[in-house]
Design an enzyme around this catalytic site. Structure first.
Site, PDB file in Angstrom:
ATOM      1  N   GLU A 132       0.847  -1.196   0.000  1.00  0.00           N
ATOM      2  CA  GLU A 132       0.000   0.000   0.000  1.00  0.00           C
ATOM      3  C   GLU A 132       0.875   1.235   0.000  1.00  0.00           C
ATOM      4  O   GLU A 132       1.887   1.276   0.697  1.00  0.00           O
ATOM      5  CB  GLU A 132      -0.870   0.029   1.268  1.00  0.00           C
ATOM      6  CG  GLU A 132      -2.169  -0.718   1.148  1.00  0.00           C
ATOM      7  CD  GLU A 132      -3.269   0.146   0.568  1.00  0.00           C
ATOM      8  OE1 GLU A 132      -3.017   0.921  -0.367  1.00  0.00           O
ATOM      9  OE2 GLU A 132      -4.394   0.037   1.044  1.00  0.00           O
ATOM     10  N   ASP A 133       0.468   2.263  -0.741  1.00  0.00           N
ATOM     11  CA  ASP A 133       1.193   3.520  -0.678  1.00  0.00           C
ATOM     12  C   ASP A 133       0.979   4.182   0.684  1.00  0.00           C
ATOM     13  O   ASP A 133       1.917   4.677   1.288  1.00  0.00           O
ATOM     14  CB  ASP A 133       0.782   4.464  -1.812  1.00  0.00           C
ATOM     15  CG  ASP A 133      -0.722   4.691  -1.917  1.00  0.00           C
ATOM     16  OD1 ASP A 133      -1.502   4.024  -1.202  1.00  0.00           O
ATOM     17  OD2 ASP A 133      -1.134   5.530  -2.733  1.00  0.00           O
ATOM     18  N   ASP A 158      -4.427   5.020   5.992  1.00  0.00           N
ATOM     19  CA  ASP A 158      -4.972   6.011   6.915  1.00  0.00           C
ATOM     20  C   ASP A 158      -6.161   5.412   7.646  1.00  0.00           C
ATOM     21  O   ASP A 158      -5.977   4.765   8.654  1.00  0.00           O
ATOM     22  CB  ASP A 158      -5.234   7.369   6.248  1.00  0.00           C
ATOM     23  CG  ASP A 158      -5.953   7.279   4.910  1.00  0.00           C
ATOM     24  OD1 ASP A 158      -6.751   6.358   4.683  1.00  0.00           O
ATOM     25  OD2 ASP A 158      -5.727   8.169   4.091  1.00  0.00           O
TER      26      ASP A 158
END
Length: 179
Positions: free
Chosen positions: A99-100, A103
């Protein structure tokens, strides 16, 4: 500072910090998967530079697959995750999700559901950026590159309405202009 669409961003994380974080993650993954052939599952569009940078630091065998999910509109999460491109058959495979950014964790929950339905042998989660203040899930994150505050960022794959993914470093939104 840079301007993307109507917003201004300030430098936040430089390329050397990003590269160092990816190198450390690659070392840990390599130790954990010694003698195995993991499948790196990149989450498009944002994770493509992370996937490329990380897998280039892995010696030994690995495979790369991608899925495409969407959960953002502008600078806000929609709280709903759409699967735009599904994954190939991963049954019985060792999967590392790349995953970049993590959040709220809504996208991650969707990916984990997909992997469990695919009956993978194992899965671990690697994220380049992590916002612990925003995270609302119980899924463990196995490899974390850089913890950041709950601020909107662009660059190194992350975008604002489609722009900014190509930036080699990360920029943070200047808060006074956006509520």
């Amino acid at each position: 500072m840079i301007k993307i669409h109507d917003l201004t961003f300030t430098p936040f994380i430089d390329k050397s910090q990003i590269d160092s974080a990816i190198s450390k993650m690659a070392e840990k993954i390599q130790k954990d998967y010694a003698g195995k052939t993991p499948v790196f599952l990149g989450v498009l569009n944002g994770a493509f530079p992370f996937v490329a940078a990380l897998t280039q630091k892995i010696s030994g065998n690995c495979e790369v697959e991608f899925t495409k999910l969407r959960s953002y509109a502008g600078t806000q999460t929609t709280q709903q995750v759409q699967e735009l491109i599904g994954v190939n058959n991963l049954k019985g495979r060792d999967v590392i999700v790349l995953e970049d950014i993590v959040d709220t964790g809504h996208t991650l929950t969707k990916i984990i559901n997909i992997l469990e339905n695919q009956e993978v042998s194992s899965y671990k989660i690697a994220t380049l950026f992590y916002k612990p203040e925003a995270y609302h899930q119980n899924h463990s994150l196995d490899y974390i590159g850089i913890e950041i505050p709950n601020k909107f960022i662009v660059g190194f794959g992350l975008d604002y309405d489609g722009l900014g993914r190509n930036l080699p470093e990360v920029y943070q939104l200047i808060e006074t202009q956006h509520d």
